[in-house]
Design a protein around this motif. Structure first.
Motif, PDB file in Angstrom:
ATOM      1  N   SER A 456       0.913  -1.279  -0.099  1.00 42.52           N
ATOM      2  CA  SER A 456      -0.129  -0.100  -0.130  1.00 42.52           C
ATOM      3  C   SER A 456       0.897   1.257   0.165  1.00 42.52           C
ATOM      4  CB  SER A 456      -0.886   0.033   1.228  1.00 42.52           C
ATOM      5  OG  SER A 456      -1.910  -1.007   1.255  1.00 42.52           O
ATOM      6  N   GLY A 457       2.197   1.041  -0.090  1.00 44.89           N
ATOM      7  CA  GLY A 457       2.887   2.219  -0.110  1.00 44.89           C
ATOM      8  C   GLY A 457       4.165   2.279   0.657  1.00 44.89           C
ATOM      9  N   VAL A 458       4.855   3.729   0.619  1.00 45.40           N
ATOM     10  CA  VAL A 458       5.923   3.932   1.203  1.00 45.40           C
ATOM     11  C   VAL A 458       5.877   5.394   1.792  1.00 45.40           C
ATOM     12  CG1 VAL A 458       8.577   4.539   0.995  1.00 45.40           C
ATOM     13  CG2 VAL A 458       7.396   2.609  -0.129  1.00 45.40           C
ATOM     14  N   GLY A 459       6.031   5.651   2.923  1.00 52.34           N
ATOM     15  CA  GLY A 459       6.156   7.001   3.657  1.00 52.34           C
ATOM     16  C   GLY A 459       4.745   7.287   4.167  1.00 52.34           C
ATOM     17  N   ARG A 460       4.613   8.605   4.713  1.00 53.17           N
ATOM     18  CA  ARG A 460       3.519   8.801   5.361  1.00 53.17           C
ATOM     19  C   ARG A 460       3.029  10.423   4.965  1.00 53.17           C
ATOM     20  NH1 ARG A 460       3.274   4.472   6.019  1.00 53.17           N
ATOM     21  NH2 ARG A 460       2.802   3.371   7.624  1.00 53.17           N
ATOM     22  N   GLU A 461       1.801  10.788   4.396  1.00 54.16           N
ATOM     23  CA  GLU A 461       1.404  12.093   4.249  1.00 54.16           C
ATOM     24  C   GLU A 461       0.974  12.714   5.548  1.00 54.16           C
ATOM     25  OE1 GLU A 461      -0.841  11.036   0.395  1.00 54.16           O
ATOM     26  OE2 GLU A 461       0.474  12.557  -0.313  1.00 54.16           O
ATOM     27  N   GLY A 462       0.377  13.937   5.599  1.00 51.93           N
ATOM     28  CA  GLY A 462      -0.481  14.515   6.615  1.00 51.93           C
ATOM     29  C   GLY A 462       0.661  15.305   7.591  1.00 51.93           C
ATOM     30  N   GLY A 463      -0.037  16.185   8.139  1.00 45.37           N
ATOM     31  CA  GLY A 463       0.558  17.006   9.198  1.00 45.37           C
ATOM     32  C   GLY A 463       2.266  17.224   9.017  1.00 45.37           C
ATOM     33  N   PHE A 464       2.975  17.126  10.097  1.00 44.14           N
ATOM     34  CA  PHE A 464       4.306  17.509   9.899  1.00 44.14           C
ATOM     35  C   PHE A 464       4.937  16.418   9.129  1.00 44.14           C
ATOM     36  CE2 PHE A 464       3.482  21.232  11.946  1.00 44.14           C
ATOM     37  CZ  PHE A 464       3.830  21.333  13.209  1.00 44.14           C
ATOM     38  N   GLU A 465       4.226  15.149   8.963  1.00 43.32           N
ATOM     39  CA  GLU A 465       5.027  14.318   8.320  1.00 43.32           C
ATOM     40  C   GLU A 465       5.297  14.649   6.966  1.00 43.32           C
ATOM     41  OE1 GLU A 465       5.051  10.842  10.870  1.00 43.32           O
ATOM     42  OE2 GLU A 465       5.796  11.205   8.883  1.00 43.32           O
ATOM     43  N   ALA A 466       4.230  15.435   6.411  1.00 41.99           N
ATOM     44  CA  ALA A 466       4.344  16.106   4.826  1.00 41.99           C
ATOM     45  C   ALA A 466       5.310  17.176   4.740  1.00 41.99           C
ATOM     46  CB  ALA A 466       2.830  16.463   4.572  1.00 41.99           C
ATOM     47  N   LEU A 467       5.327  18.021   5.786  1.00 47.47           N
ATOM     48  CA  LEU A 467       6.194  18.939   5.874  1.00 47.47           C
ATOM     49  C   LEU A 467       7.616  18.556   5.688  1.00 47.47           C
ATOM     50  CD1 LEU A 467       4.588  21.609   8.072  1.00 47.47           C
ATOM     51  CD2 LEU A 467       4.182  21.245   5.725  1.00 47.47           C
ATOM     52  N   ARG A 468       7.815  17.414   6.564  1.00 45.60           N
ATOM     53  CA  ARG A 468       9.164  16.675   6.623  1.00 45.60           C
ATOM     54  C   ARG A 468       9.660  16.336   5.305  1.00 45.60           C
ATOM     55  NH1 ARG A 468       8.454  16.415  12.314  1.00 45.60           N
ATOM     56  NH2 ARG A 468       7.093  14.448  12.016  1.00 45.60           N
ATOM     57  N   PHE A 469       8.639  15.623   4.572  1.00 45.44           N
ATOM     58  CA  PHE A 469       8.947  14.977   3.243  1.00 45.44           C
ATOM     59  C   PHE A 469       9.393  15.765   2.414  1.00 45.44           C
ATOM     60  CE2 PHE A 469       8.943  12.111   0.008  1.00 45.44           C
ATOM     61  CZ  PHE A 469       8.250  12.829  -1.178  1.00 45.44           C
ATOM     62  N   PHE A 470       8.660  17.218   2.410  1.00 43.34           N
ATOM     63  CA  PHE A 470       9.137  18.129   1.324  1.00 43.34           C
ATOM     64  C   PHE A 470      10.170  19.195   1.811  1.00 43.34           C
ATOM     65  CE2 PHE A 470       6.104  17.123  -1.736  1.00 43.34           C
ATOM     66  CZ  PHE A 470       5.000  16.699  -1.593  1.00 43.34           C
ATOM     67  N   THR A 471      10.836  18.611   2.770  1.00 46.83           N
ATOM     68  CA  THR A 471      11.968  19.354   3.215  1.00 46.83           C
ATOM     69  C   THR A 471      13.347  18.720   3.342  1.00 46.83           C
ATOM     70  OG1 THR A 471      11.202  19.283   5.425  1.00 46.83           O
ATOM     71  CG2 THR A 471      10.551  21.275   4.387  1.00 46.83           C
ATOM     72  N   GLU A 472      14.382  19.162   3.304  1.00 50.16           N
ATOM     73  CA  GLU A 472      15.647  18.391   3.561  1.00 50.16           C
ATOM     74  C   GLU A 472      16.205  19.087   4.740  1.00 50.16           C
ATOM     75  OE1 GLU A 472      16.344  15.876   0.295  1.00 50.16           O
ATOM     76  OE2 GLU A 472      16.707  15.813   2.420  1.00 50.16           O
ATOM     77  N   ALA A 473      16.625  17.851   6.029  1.00 49.79           N
ATOM     78  CA  ALA A 473      16.874  18.390   7.221  1.00 49.79           C
ATOM     79  C   ALA A 473      18.577  18.652   7.081  1.00 49.79           C
ATOM     80  CB  ALA A 473      16.673  17.247   8.346  1.00 49.79           C
ATOM     81  N   LYS A 474      19.022  19.786   7.613  1.00 50.09           N
ATOM     82  CA  LYS A 474      20.508  19.977   7.675  1.00 50.09           C
ATOM     83  C   LYS A 474      20.633  20.360   8.950  1.00 50.09           C
ATOM     84  CE  LYS A 474      22.127  22.709   4.515  1.00 50.09           C
ATOM     85  NZ  LYS A 474      22.320  24.069   3.733  1.00 50.09           N
ATOM     86  N   ASN A 475      21.993  19.670   9.597  1.00 52.84           N
ATOM     87  CA  ASN A 475      22.326  19.834  10.866  1.00 52.84           C
ATOM     88  C   ASN A 475      23.539  20.627  10.838  1.00 52.84           C
ATOM     89  OD1 ASN A 475      22.438  19.363  13.972  1.00 52.84           O
ATOM     90  ND2 ASN A 475      24.469  18.267  13.349  1.00 52.84           N
ATOM     91  N   VAL A 476      23.342  21.995  11.481  1.00 54.76           N
ATOM     92  CA  VAL A 476      24.577  22.788  11.543  1.00 54.76           C
ATOM     93  C   VAL A 476      25.077  22.681  13.157  1.00 54.76           C
ATOM     94  CG1 VAL A 476      25.129  25.157  11.372  1.00 54.76           C
ATOM     95  CG2 VAL A 476      23.417  24.247  10.228  1.00 54.76           C
ATOM     96  N   CYS A 477      26.585  22.104  13.287  1.00 53.40           N
ATOM     97  CA  CYS A 477      26.998  22.019  14.499  1.00 53.40           C
ATOM     98  C   CYS A 477      27.879  23.235  14.834  1.00 53.40           C
ATOM     99  CB  CYS A 477      27.861  20.489  14.470  1.00 53.40           C
ATOM    100  SG  CYS A 477      28.759  20.455  15.944  1.00 53.40           S
ATOM    101  N   VAL A 478      27.644  23.894  16.112  1.00 53.29           N
ATOM    102  CA  VAL A 478      28.404  25.197  16.362  1.00 53.29           C
ATOM    103  C   VAL A 478      29.561  24.941  17.373  1.00 53.29           C
ATOM    104  CG1 VAL A 478      28.457  27.493  17.297  1.00 53.29           C
ATOM    105  CG2 VAL A 478      26.656  26.623  15.659  1.00 53.29           C
ATOM    106  N   ASN A 479      30.720  24.980  17.445  1.00 56.61           N
ATOM    107  CA  ASN A 479      31.773  24.782  18.531  1.00 56.61           C
ATOM    108  C   ASN A 479      32.034  25.937  19.448  1.00 56.61           C
ATOM    109  OD1 ASN A 479      33.925  23.940  19.796  1.00 56.61           O
ATOM    110  ND2 ASN A 479      35.197  24.169  18.374  1.00 56.61           N
ATOM    111  N   LEU A 480      31.716  25.801  20.474  1.00 52.38           N
ATOM    112  CA  LEU A 480      31.971  26.836  21.595  1.00 52.38           C
ATOM    113  C   LEU A 480      33.060  26.662  22.462  1.00 52.38           C
ATOM    114  CD1 LEU A 480      28.155  27.407  22.740  1.00 52.38           C
ATOM    115  CD2 LEU A 480      29.658  28.755  20.929  1.00 52.38           C
ATOM    116  N   SER A 481      33.913  25.489  22.430  1.00 53.30           N
ATOM    117  CA  SER A 481      34.921  25.209  23.404  1.00 53.30           C
ATOM    118  C   SER A 481      36.287  25.964  23.012  1.00 53.30           C
ATOM    119  CB  SER A 481      35.097  23.664  23.024  1.00 53.30           C
ATOM    120  OG  SER A 481      35.591  23.220  21.980  1.00 53.30           O
TER     121      SER A 481
END
Ligand code: TXE
Length: 481
Positions: A456-481
């Motif tokens: 019946s398929g792959v992935g989920r639509e609806g709510g923030f699931e859909a917003l996460r599908f249509f965006t790429e997550a990028k992690n930015v790491c800031v060094n304070l030491s």
């Protein structure tokens, strides 16, 4: 004969090659408009318009994206009657269904995702005195949305809205079987002031235009709703190109009715879950399993109500069942009645075409159909028919009901009728499906994850699931030491 136009770069355009295909009114069995027979050149033009618009749209403030998408919802509300009649004419569904379900839901889709983007937040992760991380969720760029003919504007906007809300530019293809409301929608987008190129709608054949979207090297995500076979073809092409894929495919959903259910509520809901939209909803409960103590009572009442259903002109407010969407589809659906008989099934309601008179004499009409006496393993109970045909079968134990329910390649939705709270939740956890309704059907909260498992398929639509599908997550790491 009216010619539907593509919507590319903010303009309503003819297909480059100037070719068209017939668009049928299923209730009349006649051509009533023409659809662009677009090709790769139209898709390339749509992609270029989307690419030119993507950066500016992605940098548009969320409040401005909210304002425009919310305005489109207002315009859908304003044109409810016109859109509902257009949907009924194009798909064959009762106009009352289009007016109470399809079009209001299209408006809700636009409004829900317009507002959701105002609340979509990103994560941050502290690393004590070493520093911290923050996550950016950035639009993908140009995405593809491909939708089916059963709930045309409802499912078209279900994809378009989150894609636009997250700042993507879109190349979209509605089904060539029911293109008309997407055409009217493009006019509403122009009226709402959607910037040119942000949304591009290209009409045409799936194997030509849909596949051109799927294989385009710069369209980086595909959101698809349709048949499992087509979903597999899209995955075959897109997966090696490392595109993000959201596939909402077919279903063969069980409706499990225990003897301790609220019979009257179950009965009225089961009429809808069996035959709404002529059974052409991937969420319909087409396999009905009834606990033996109430099987005969259920069967007799179900047959009586089914035989009383009015199959009439879809534009008649009294219509409870309209026309099947196309000649090809009604032929496919009717062939399953013959198959069911060959497999030993007994037709206890319906089973025939409906010969209408007058202007509807060539329409694709049939009776809602109930078949009993089949094993859960036969093809009729294993394959998606996608029409007004259900099978009924008794069961004794909870374990037996679960075995039957989980016995197909599909896993989209399931319905459970019981007043035993423990049993309801126990069964729900064991059902192989993405959606379980307990003592209800098609109750939808747009915040919830929507989609299926297995074929019946792959992935989920609806709510923030859909917003996460249509965006790429990028992690930015800031060094304070
Ligand atoms: O779906 P298709 P259709 C099931 C149902 C139905 C079957 C086919 O069993 O009988 O699917 O229905 C586009 N590359 N469901 O014909 O063929 C096509 O133009 C890219 C369940 O509607 O899958 C249309 O826009 N795109 C479903 C869309 O895909 C392609 C609802 C869906 O078409 C393509 C509808 C290709 N190679 C049907 N081929 C649900 N889960 O809701 C076609 N398309």
């Amino acid at each position: 004969m009216e010619k539907i136009a593509n919507y590319i770069n903010g303009e309503l355009l003819a297909p480059v090659a100037g070719k068209y295909i017939d668009n049928y009114n299923p209730a009349l069995g006649e051509v009533y408009s023409l659809i662009p027979d677009s090709d790769e050149q139209d898709i390339e033009n749509a992609y270029k318009a989307a690419a030119a618009a993507a950066q500016a749209w992605g940098n548009t403030q969320a409040e401005e994206r909210f304002r425009i998408l919310n305005r489109i919802a207002d315009l859908i509300d304003r044109d409810l009657d016109q859109l509902a009649m257009a949907e009924s004419t194009d798909n064959g569904k009762p106009v009352k269904l289009a007016k109470t379900v399809d079009i209001p839901r299209a408006s809700s889709n636009m409004r829900f995702f317009a507002t959701s983007i105002l609340h979509f937040a990103n994560e941050a992760h502290g690393m004590e005195d070493r520093g911290f991380n923050y996550t950016l969720r950035q639009p993908i760029g140009v995405v593809g949305c491909i939708s089916p003919w059963n709930l045309p504007l409802y499912l078209f906007t279900w994809k378009i809205a989150p894609a636009l809300a997250t700042g993507n530019a879109v190349v979209a293809k509605p089904s060539e079987v029911t293109p008309y409301t997407a055409y009217l929608f493009s006019k509403l987008c122009i009226e709402a002031g959607l910037p040119k190129g942000v949304l591009n709608i290209v009409h045409g054949l799936g194997g030509k235009v849909g596949s051109a979207i799927t294989k385009h090297p710069r369209i980086k995500a595909i959101s698809f709703t349709g048949g499992t076979v087509t979903g597999a073809e899209i995955a075959r092409v897109a997966a090696p190109m490392f595109k993000k894929l959201s596939l909402e495919l077919g279903g063969k959903n069980p409706n499990i009715i225990f003897a301790d259910c609220d019979f009257d509520k179950m009965m009225s809901t089961t009429m809808r879950s069996s035959f709404a939209n002529q059974g052409q909803i991937c969420l319909c409960g087409s396999r009905i399993y009834v606990q033996r103590p109430i099987y005969e009572k259920f069967r007799d009442e179900f047959v009586k109500r089914t035989e009383a259903m009015r199959v009439v002109d879809p534009s008649d407010e009294k219509s409870q069942m309209g026309a099947i969407v196309s000649q090809g589809h009604i032929d496919k659906v009717m062939s399953y009645i013959e198959l069911a008989k060959e497999e030993g099934g007994k037709v206890i309601a319906g089973g025939t075409r409906v010969q209408m008179d007058g202007k509807f004499s060539k329409g694709y009409f049939m009776r809602p159909t109930i078949i009993e006496g089949l094993p859960h393993t036969c093809r009729t109970n294993q394959e998606e028919i996608f029409g007004p045909i259900v099978t009924i079968q008794p069961f004794d134990t909870e374990e037996e009901a679960l075995e039957y329910a989980n016995s197909t390649q599909y896993g989209l939705a399931a319905t459970v009728w019981t007043q035993d709270v423990n049993k309801a939740h126990r069964v729900a956890t064991k059902l192989e499906s993405g959606i379980v309704w307990i003592n209800c059907w098609l109750v939808r909260d747009l915040r919830t994850p929507f989609g299926g498992v297995k074929s019946s398929g792959v992935g989920r639509e609806g709510g923030f699931e859909a917003l996460r599908f249509f965006t790429e997550a990028k992690n930015v790491c800031v060094n304070l030491s």
